[in-house]
Structures are given as C-alpha cells and as structure tokens.
Motif scaffolding. Sequence first.
Motif, PDB file in Angstrom:
ATOM      1  N   UNK A  62       0.810  -1.221   0.000  1.00  0.00           N
ATOM      2  CA  UNK A  62       0.000   0.000   0.000  1.00  0.00           C
ATOM      3  C   UNK A  62       0.840   1.268   0.000  1.00  0.00           C
ATOM      4  N   UNK A  63       0.192   2.333  -0.438  1.00  0.00           N
ATOM      5  CA  UNK A  63       0.786   3.664  -0.437  1.00  0.00           C
ATOM      6  C   UNK A  63      -0.293   4.583   0.126  1.00  0.00           C
ATOM      7  N   UNK A  64       0.095   5.584   0.898  1.00  0.00           N
ATOM      8  CA  UNK A  64      -0.921   6.553   1.321  1.00  0.00           C
ATOM      9  C   UNK A  64      -0.717   7.858   0.566  1.00  0.00           C
ATOM     10  N   UNK A  65      -1.827   8.459   0.130  1.00  0.00           N
ATOM     11  CA  UNK A  65      -1.768   9.739  -0.570  1.00  0.00           C
ATOM     12  C   UNK A  65      -2.191  10.837   0.400  1.00  0.00           C
ATOM     13  N   UNK A  66      -1.302  11.809   0.598  1.00  0.00           N
ATOM     14  CA  UNK A  66      -1.603  12.909   1.499  1.00  0.00           C
ATOM     15  C   UNK A  66      -1.598  14.220   0.716  1.00  0.00           C
ATOM     16  N   UNK A 115       2.470  24.457  -1.993  1.00  0.00           N
ATOM     17  CA  UNK A 115       3.725  23.780  -2.290  1.00  0.00           C
ATOM     18  C   UNK A 115       4.899  24.471  -1.625  1.00  0.00           C
ATOM     19  N   UNK A 116       5.742  23.695  -1.007  1.00  0.00           N
ATOM     20  CA  UNK A 116       6.961  24.229  -0.445  1.00  0.00           C
ATOM     21  C   UNK A 116       8.025  23.167  -0.667  1.00  0.00           C
ATOM     22  N   UNK A 117       9.145  23.601  -1.237  1.00  0.00           N
ATOM     23  CA  UNK A 117      10.177  22.615  -1.525  1.00  0.00           C
ATOM     24  C   UNK A 117      10.762  22.025  -0.252  1.00  0.00           C
ATOM     25  N   UNK A 118      10.618  22.747   0.859  1.00  0.00           N
ATOM     26  CA  UNK A 118      11.162  22.216   2.115  1.00  0.00           C
ATOM     27  C   UNK A 118      10.439  20.942   2.546  1.00  0.00           C
ATOM     28  N   UNK A 119       9.178  20.769   2.139  1.00  0.00           N
ATOM     29  CA  UNK A 119       8.482  19.500   2.453  1.00  0.00           C
ATOM     30  C   UNK A 119       9.294  18.318   1.945  1.00  0.00           C
ATOM     31  N   UNK A 120       9.833  18.532   0.746  1.00  0.00           N
ATOM     32  CA  UNK A 120      10.500  17.419   0.074  1.00  0.00           C
ATOM     33  C   UNK A 120      11.782  17.037   0.805  1.00  0.00           C
ATOM     34  N   UNK A 121      12.332  18.011   1.549  1.00  0.00           N
ATOM     35  CA  UNK A 121      13.535  17.714   2.332  1.00  0.00           C
ATOM     36  C   UNK A 121      13.177  17.190   3.720  1.00  0.00           C
ATOM     37  N   UNK A 122      12.065  17.650   4.270  1.00  0.00           N
ATOM     38  CA  UNK A 122      11.756  17.369   5.687  1.00  0.00           C
ATOM     39  C   UNK A 122      10.931  16.114   5.934  1.00  0.00           C
ATOM     40  N   UNK A 123      10.183  15.672   4.940  1.00  0.00           N
ATOM     41  CA  UNK A 123       9.298  14.531   5.157  1.00  0.00           C
ATOM     42  C   UNK A 123       9.696  13.353   4.275  1.00  0.00           C
ATOM     43  N   UNK A 124       9.395  12.145   4.733  1.00  0.00           N
ATOM     44  CA  UNK A 124       9.762  10.956   3.944  1.00  0.00           C
ATOM     45  C   UNK A 124       8.773  10.732   2.797  1.00  0.00           C
ATOM     46  N   UNK A 125       8.975  11.432   1.705  1.00  0.00           N
ATOM     47  CA  UNK A 125       8.043  11.357   0.576  1.00  0.00           C
ATOM     48  C   UNK A 125       8.622  10.454  -0.516  1.00  0.00           C
ATOM     49  N   UNK A 126       7.864   9.432  -0.921  1.00  0.00           N
ATOM     50  CA  UNK A 126       8.339   8.512  -1.963  1.00  0.00           C
ATOM     51  C   UNK A 126       7.895   8.919  -3.354  1.00  0.00           C
ATOM     52  N   UNK A 127       6.692   9.524  -3.430  1.00  0.00           N
ATOM     53  CA  UNK A 127       6.077   9.738  -4.733  1.00  0.00           C
ATOM     54  C   UNK A 127       5.425  11.116  -4.829  1.00  0.00           C
ATOM     55  N   UNK A 128       5.614  11.770  -5.983  1.00  0.00           N
ATOM     56  CA  UNK A 128       4.876  12.995  -6.251  1.00  0.00           C
ATOM     57  C   UNK A 128       3.828  12.692  -7.312  1.00  0.00           C
ATOM     58  N   UNK A 171       9.252  19.527 -12.358  1.00  0.00           N
ATOM     59  CA  UNK A 171       8.849  18.628 -11.263  1.00  0.00           C
ATOM     60  C   UNK A 171       9.500  17.257 -11.449  1.00  0.00           C
ATOM     61  N   UNK A 172       9.499  16.772 -12.696  1.00  0.00           N
ATOM     62  CA  UNK A 172      10.134  15.478 -12.980  1.00  0.00           C
ATOM     63  C   UNK A 172      11.614  15.518 -12.616  1.00  0.00           C
ATOM     64  N   UNK A 173      12.241  16.658 -12.891  1.00  0.00           N
ATOM     65  CA  UNK A 173      13.659  16.784 -12.625  1.00  0.00           C
ATOM     66  C   UNK A 173      13.933  16.807 -11.119  1.00  0.00           C
ATOM     67  N   UNK A 174      13.122  17.528 -10.367  1.00  0.00           N
ATOM     68  CA  UNK A 174      13.274  17.536  -8.899  1.00  0.00           C
ATOM     69  C   UNK A 174      13.142  16.114  -8.361  1.00  0.00           C
ATOM     70  N   UNK A 175      12.099  15.429  -8.815  1.00  0.00           N
ATOM     71  CA  UNK A 175      11.839  14.079  -8.312  1.00  0.00           C
ATOM     72  C   UNK A 175      13.007  13.144  -8.650  1.00  0.00           C
ATOM     73  N   UNK A 176      13.525  13.286  -9.859  1.00  0.00           N
ATOM     74  CA  UNK A 176      14.640  12.434 -10.289  1.00  0.00           C
ATOM     75  C   UNK A 176      15.846  12.661  -9.374  1.00  0.00           C
ATOM     76  N   UNK A 177      16.137  13.940  -9.106  1.00  0.00           N
ATOM     77  CA  UNK A 177      17.285  14.257  -8.243  1.00  0.00           C
ATOM     78  C   UNK A 177      17.104  13.721  -6.839  1.00  0.00           C
ATOM     79  N   UNK A 178      15.877  13.724  -6.345  1.00  0.00           N
ATOM     80  CA  UNK A 178      15.620  13.281  -4.972  1.00  0.00           C
ATOM     81  C   UNK A 178      15.313  11.788  -4.899  1.00  0.00           C
ATOM     82  N   UNK A 179      15.331  11.116  -6.042  1.00  0.00           N
ATOM     83  CA  UNK A 179      15.053   9.685  -6.053  1.00  0.00           C
ATOM     84  C   UNK A 179      13.594   9.363  -5.755  1.00  0.00           C
TER      85      UNK A 179
END
Length: 287
Positions: A154-158, A194-207, A228-236
């Motif tokens: 499972x995955x949860x969407x928030x 949207x805040x880019x800091x979320x992407x650094x502070x929380x354990x996010x797997x998927x956008x 957005x694709x590029x950010x996600x790629x860089x952050x894995x």
Amino acid sequence: YADSAMYLAKRSGRSKFRFYSRDLTIGAEKRLALESDLRLAVKRGQLELHYQPKVLLDNGKVIGSEALLRWHHPKMGMIPPGEFIGVAEETGLIIDLGRWVLHEACRTAAIMNADGLPPHKIAINLSPKQFQCPHLSQTVADVLQETGCCAEWIEVEITESLLLHNCEGVSTTLSQLHASGISIAIDDFGTGYSSLSYLANFPIDTLKIDRSFINRSDKRSRELVKAILSIARCLGQNVVAEGVETVDQEKFLVESGCAVAQGFYYSKPVPKSELLVANARPEASKR
Ligand code: C2E
Ligand code: MG
Ligand code: MG
Ligand code: MG
C-alpha cells in the motif's frame, strides 16, 4: 457548501429558480440529512471502493491502483466523494469512514498480491483529519494485520495542506508509516501550498503531478511538469502523472521521462470485481 446545496437541489428536482429564491436554508437542511445518512452509510454497506489503475508508460503494464470512495445513496444514487468527504471531515465521521476505506483497500491489496501474481500497490487517500487522531499509524498497523496485507502493498496519498503546519504529530506519524514499509505520496502536487522544504523534511516517496498541469499544453505548463520530474529524479522520488486523457499528453510525458501515469486515457476507476478480473488475466492489462 453552496455547491452541494445546488447539487442536492438539482438532484431532488428543484428548479434553479426555486433554489435561488429560497436561499441556503434548503441547503442547510439537506446537508443535515446528508450528514445523518452518511452516519449510517458504513453500517448499511452503501460505501464501495473503485480502483483506478496506474500504468507503467514503458510497457503499459498496470503496477497499482488508487482506491476511490463511492457512496451509493439509497435515494440520491451515486454521490461522488467531492460532495461528501467535506461533510465527513467537518463532522468527524471521516475517522470511521477512513478506517473502513483502509480495511477494504488492504483486503483488496492482499488479494491482488496473492502468491504468483505480479506486485500491485494500492494507494489510499488519507484526510488531514485522520492525522489529528494520535493512533493513526497504530490503526494502519492493526488493519494490515487484520487483512493479511503487507506494508509494501500500500501507499498513502496525502495533501500538501497536511504538511503546511509542520506539526510534530504529523511528522511522527509519517515517519512511523514510512518506517513500517508503507510508501507516501503527495497528491495533487503543485496545487496546494507547495513548499520545496516539504521534500527535504518529510519521507516522501512519490509525487503525483496534479491533473491541472497535465491537461494544459502551453509551453510554461509543460516546462513546469519537466521541472517537477527533474526535482523528483534528483531526490530519487517516483512520479505519477494524474488525469492523463489523451495520446498527446501521454506522448509528452514519455518524452519527458515520466514513468507512471493514471487517467481516463487508460481507465476510469473500476469496481473491485473488474480489477480482480484484469489481474487474473495479466495480458488484458497490457495495451
Ligand atoms: P484525488 O485523490 O486527486 O483522485 C483523483 C480524482 O480524479 C478522482 O475523482 C478520479 O476519478 C479523477 N480522475 C482520474 N483520472 C481522471 C481524468 O483523466 N480526468 C478527470 N477529469 N478526472 C480524473 P473522485 O473519485 O471523484 O475523487 C475526488 C477526490 O475525493 C479525490 O481526489 C480525493 O481527494 C477524494 N477522495 C476519494 N476517495 C477518498 C477516500 O477514500 N478518502 C479521502 N479522504 N478522500 C478521498
Ligand atoms: Mg488521490
Ligand atoms: Mg490527485
Ligand atoms: Mg484531486
């Protein structure tokens, strides 16, 4: 709730004129009725989950699906979630309702991932209200146990709004869910706060890139999707493009390196029975 009042007025056969002439009192009464009906909906088996496939753009294979709530109201027919989730949140009913959704979705995930079948991850939408309950991660753990579902299925969407207040409870719950093996996705990415800091502070797997970016073909929207694709790629992180409706949209996503898509172009949300049938015949889910 002007919208839902209008909707209910329409459904009950009132003309718009009459609706406007009698202002929102009707809406308030109807809304109250909706609230008490919703209270009974779980008990009376009026709720159902539909599942919308998520497709690997590489080869068209279905790798998972999103569970979307449907309410079969005995008099008003099918009521879409946009018209009752808000009421459920305001009244606290979302807690019981959300638990029902979790249980039902995990039951389906266990069937979809039975021995010998390809992996199929089911995404479950969680309301910010569910995070106000301090036991959410324990509730999820209980449901996994009850249903024989693995966390990896499972995955949860928030929503971004959940992350807005940087509240310690939310952070702890997300970390617990993530540590247990559950993936975490941000829904409608790019449309909330949207805040880019979320992407650094929380354990996010998927956008999940919101539909509003996908269905626009102007240069700037397309550049935003690529960014957005590029950010996600860089952050894995994984990316899912939401609301794909046309072959042109798909073509752009493939060219831009997006791996997974969801939308009416592939499939509408379908009842569980159809999902299970498609799974039993894997070749049917390939395009
Ligand atoms: P969402 O999580 O962003 O779900 C995607 C919505 O977009 C779904 O609407 C889906 O049917 C619709 N959709 C999918 N593909 C396309 C497309 O190609 N074009 C268009 N125009 N629409 C598409 P739905 O099922 O009406 O759900 C609306 C919202 O209600 C969801 O948005 C979600 O926020 C909420 N929701 C649904 N089920 C649940 C639930 O079990 N719990 C909670 N808390 N919220 C839920
Ligand atoms: Mg969603
Ligand atoms: Mg969404
Ligand atoms: Mg949405």
